[in-house]
Design an enzyme around this catalytic site. Structure first.
Site, PDB file in Angstrom:
ATOM      1  N   SER A  65       0.818  -1.214   0.000  1.00  0.00           N
ATOM      2  CA  SER A  65       0.000   0.000   0.000  1.00  0.00           C
ATOM      3  C   SER A  65       0.853   1.266   0.000  1.00  0.00           C
ATOM      4  O   SER A  65       1.531   1.575  -0.977  1.00  0.00           O
ATOM      5  CB  SER A  65      -0.956  -0.048   1.193  1.00  0.00           C
ATOM      6  OG  SER A  65      -2.010   0.874   1.033  1.00  0.00           O
ATOM      7  N   ASP A  99      10.225   5.493 -10.105  1.00  0.00           N
ATOM      8  CA  ASP A  99       9.849   6.164 -11.351  1.00  0.00           C
ATOM      9  C   ASP A  99      10.665   7.439 -11.570  1.00  0.00           C
ATOM     10  O   ASP A  99      10.986   7.795 -12.711  1.00  0.00           O
ATOM     11  CB  ASP A  99       8.353   6.492 -11.343  1.00  0.00           C
ATOM     12  CG  ASP A  99       7.486   5.246 -11.477  1.00  0.00           C
ATOM     13  OD1 ASP A  99       8.024   4.190 -11.870  1.00  0.00           O
ATOM     14  OD2 ASP A  99       6.279   5.329 -11.177  1.00  0.00           O
ATOM     15  N   LYS A 157      -0.739  -4.392  -3.324  1.00  0.00           N
ATOM     16  CA  LYS A 157      -1.998  -3.743  -2.958  1.00  0.00           C
ATOM     17  C   LYS A 157      -2.042  -2.353  -3.589  1.00  0.00           C
ATOM     18  O   LYS A 157      -1.237  -1.495  -3.264  1.00  0.00           O
ATOM     19  CB  LYS A 157      -2.143  -3.635  -1.442  1.00  0.00           C
ATOM     20  CG  LYS A 157      -3.403  -2.905  -0.985  1.00  0.00           C
ATOM     21  CD  LYS A 157      -3.447  -2.793   0.534  1.00  0.00           C
ATOM     22  CE  LYS A 157      -4.674  -2.040   1.007  1.00  0.00           C
ATOM     23  NZ  LYS A 157      -4.639  -0.602   0.647  1.00  0.00           N
TER      24      LYS A 157
END
Length: 752
Positions: free
Chosen positions: A479, A490, A504
């Site tokens: 999460s 990224d 998740k």
């Protein structure tokens, strides 16, 4: 993220914190003797029936992937409820299931019509059958067992069928009881002691089952419904809601102690530093609470034999109120002198679950570098204090920012953020924490049930840490952990190291059901829904749902991914993707990732510690994959000797590598006891030893960052590629240096 323990396993859980909500003396007195054992049959209350219907209205209208509550959903609820009651298939028979069969398509009607008699009848039969089974096991102890046969016991029954009849169930329980006896026998216990230990164990289980009440029944049923919509939607009854709130804000108002149920007593397991109990100097680990009194003059009520959460509820109270505890000291026998202690409840911080730091010194080829490590167990936030404008509200981001400042003062050259087994928490904290490591830009994309996408990010210039960094993850990282790790990856901001994460990719919000009723009482009655309302996406447009975050440098997996992680849920949302956000990577770690990987592979190939970890991991997988065990003493004794020799080798290798005690970092042989049957002192020592044990994966991560710093310092062009913004924002450790303003942690609106 969560695990789904069966109700039987939940009965064994014994540790909790002590904290909120005062009770009047009258409440305490009323709860005395009658609360020890519940009166069967348990019956649903009107409030519970209303809470179930209200929950259904929310779940069928406002859930991210709303599904109708109909016969199809009813069958899913039925299966989930049965799994929660008897997931190991050791209490019910197929005849019992035949009685329940009509309920498969009636769970929806039970909720809509506010008639929970069907689900409660299942829970009542579970209690009856559990008591019957434990009583049967106690009867077997009188006669003993023959361990010279070739019988075996299949202890992994998740995929097994329910026993056909009573005879088959009796055989199963005879094998279970034999195995319990054999474990103690192999540990060297004599028969009389074994019989006494197991009889006490089974009797204690019966007592705990008898203490189950209507709130337990309702909580189990409603969670079966909630989790049938998706794996991360939960119903939280008043007790569970309070504990969830404490876990998020890492503070409570109480005496500052951790309690544990042991035999008939509630025992002090830990005294929290700087809490009222610790400051009194009168409360010690191992003390047993025998009675509680509210205020300075309320009656003392005997709590021996109470279930743990009832004791906790009556010790918790509002700040500046008084509670009196009658204590049987740890070093006194059962007939020892009791002591009366008066404590004033205060706000207590749960620092054990907060972010922590340490510094690892890596020495290699004549070079020494300091690598800072921040261990973050969860993305916690005190939403209430934040809304009220408390400038000292508890926040993971604020704590990490402070620790980063301390690490810089200690001249670390790289920072590791350890998110292993961090199951998530506040979405806002994940967003803000990322902002400590980037200048400005989007962090995560969030899509709601209408398909609308919002981009959340960091708008504040500057970074708290602009040097080399790594993020450690494993299968237990979920999460909010995945949001942070994905954003760092990224942007090319730091290395992601470890195992693929949980997977998740959904966001939950808390719905306080009492706000939507005419409940004028201060006492919560209807509970809360932790309901999935959104799905989050990486800024590159991909989702962490099912796939998780794949590390740049992967460590060996432990095999848990087969039954742990989002992909193991039947009703998990599918993976999907959306358009990327408007962002630009700040660095290109591919410029030195191959070199770091080569160095990592070469180092671990010759590392005794890494080889030991792999050998222990292989043994763990081998033991974990077993589902059947022999009940023949000679065979089990042979297996135990082989395991003993292997563990002795592991211990010797640990000692040679770590230079510590020869039992550090290695498992001990099974002593046949359950956790609360060992002495508290030995339990705490084992936990202490486990914390001190070597952590080869963390050490290797620090070494990888050591290598990264070396490459950066030796090559200005490489540094401009792998440091953020071409090295423009860099700490003093970098060769390409320009100082930049530090970024304070900014309070923003909270989200779950």
């Amino acid at each position: 993220m969560k695990l789904r323990p069966s109700l039987a396993l939940l009965l064994a859980l014994a540790v909790t914190g002590v904290g909120v909500h005062a009770q009047s003396a009258a409440d305490l007195a009323d709860a005395a003797s009658p609360r020890k054992f519940s009166t069967l049959p348990l019956k649903p209350t009107v409030t519970q029936a209303q809470a179930a219907q209200l929950s259904a209205r929310f779940l069928t209208r406002f859930h991210y992937d709303a599904k109708p509550l109909d016969d199809a959903m009813s069958q899913k609820i039925y299966k989930a409820y049965m799994d929660s009651l008897d997931g190991e298939k050791v209490f019910f028979t197929q005849a019992d299931l035949a009685k329940f069969a009509p309920l498969k398509t009636q769970m929806d009607d039970a909720i809509w019509n506010q008639d929970l008699s069907g689900p409660f009848s299942m829970f009542n039969l579970y209690i009856t059958r559990a008591i019957e089974r434990m009583t049967y096991a106690r009867g077997l102890l009188k006669q003993g067992f023959d361990f010279n046969t070739n019988e075996s016991y299949n202890y992994d029954r998740k995929k097994a069928e329910w026993p056909k009849d009573q005879a088959e169930l009796d055989t199963l329980w005879r094998e279970r009881t034999m195995n319990d006896w054999l474990r103690l026998k192999l540990a060297g216990k004599p028969d009389d002691e074994i019989r006494k230990t197991l009889d006490k164990r089974y009797a204690g289980y019966i007592d705990r089952v008898k203490q189950l009440d209507g709130e337990d029944a309702f909580q189990s049923f409603m969670n079966a419904y909630a989790e049938s919509t998706d794996p991360h939607t939960d119903y939280l009854g008043p007790r569970a809601a309070e504990n969830f709130d404490i876990s998020m804000k890492l503070s409570l108002e109480g005496i500052g102690a951790v309690l544990q149920a042991r035999d008939e007593y509630t025992q002090i397991r830990e005294v929290v530093v700087a809490g009222p109990a610790a400051k009194s100097g009168k409360v010690h680990v191992g003390d047993r609470i025998v009675a509680i009194g509210e205020g300075t003059s309320g009656p003392m009520v005997d709590v021996i034999g109470w279930r743990l959460d009832d004791v906790v509820k009556h010790i918790r109270g509002k700040k500046d109120t008084t509670v009196r505890l009658e204590i049987l000291p740890a070093d006194a026998g059962v007939d020892g002198k009791h002591e009366l202690i008066s404590l004033v409840r205060q706000k207590v911080s749960i620092e054990e679950q907060a972010a922590k730091k340490k510094v690892i010194e890596i020495k290699d080829a004549g070079v020494t570098r300091k690598i800072g490590v921040i261990d973050l167990p969860s993305f916690y936030s005190d939403f209430g204090a934040r809304r009220e404008g408390d400038k000292d509200f508890k926040s993971a981001t604020r704590d990490v920012a402070k620790l980063l400042g301390e690490l810089k003062a200690e001249n670390v050259e790289g920072v590791v953020i350890d998110l292993r087994n961090n199951g998530g928490g506040s979405l806002a904290e994940a967003n803000e924490l990322t902002g400590l490591f980037i200048d400005q830009g989007p962090v995560v994309q969030v899509r709601d049930a209408r398909g609308e996408v919002q981009v959340q990010g960091d708008d504040d210039p500057g970074m708290s840490w602009s040097g080399p960094m790594a993020v450690m993850v494993n299968r237990g990282s979920a999460s909010a952990s995945e949001i942070f790790a994905a954003a760092i990856q990224d942007y090319g901001r730091g290395l992601i190291i470890g195992q693929p994460t949980f997977g998740k990719g959904t966001v939950q919000n808390l719905v306080d059901l009492d706000r939507f009723t005419r409940n004028n009482s201060e006492k919560p009655q209807f509970g809360e829904l932790k309901m999935t309302i959104q799905e989050f996406f990486r800024i590159n447009g991909g989702s962490t749902q099912l796939k998780g975050v794949t590390p740049d440098i992967q460590f060996p997996k432990n095999g848990d991914e087969k039954d742990f992680g989002e992909s193991t849920y039947d009703n998990a949302l599918p993976w999907t993707q959306i358009a990327p956000a408007d962002y630009k990577p700040v660095a290109d770690l591919k410029a030195y990732l191959p070199q770091l990987t080569t160095k990592h592979d070469a180092r671990t190939a010759t590392s005794p510690g890494w080889k030991l970890m792999l050998d222990e991991l292989a043994q763990y997988k081998k033991m974990r994959d077993k589902t059947t065990i022999s009940l023949n003493f000679a065979q089990r004794e042979t297996e135990r000797k082989e395991l003993d020799a292997m563990q002795a080798d592991f211990r010797a290798r640990h000692k040679a590598i770590d230079g510590g005690a020869d039992n550090e970092g290695a498992d001990t042989l099974d002593d046949g006891l359950n956790a609360n049957e060992r002495s508290l002192k030995s339990e705490l020592q084992q936990e202490k030893d486990a914390k001190k044990a070597a952590d080869p994966q963390l050490s290797e991560t620090a070494h990888i960052l050591f290598d990264a710093v070396g490459l950066i310092k030796g090559d200005a062009k490489l540094a401009s590629e792998v440091l953020p913004y071409g090295g423009k924002f860099s700490n003093a450790t970098s060769a390409t240096a320009a100082a930049t303003p530090e970024k304070p942690a900014q309070p923003t609106p909270a989200a779950h």
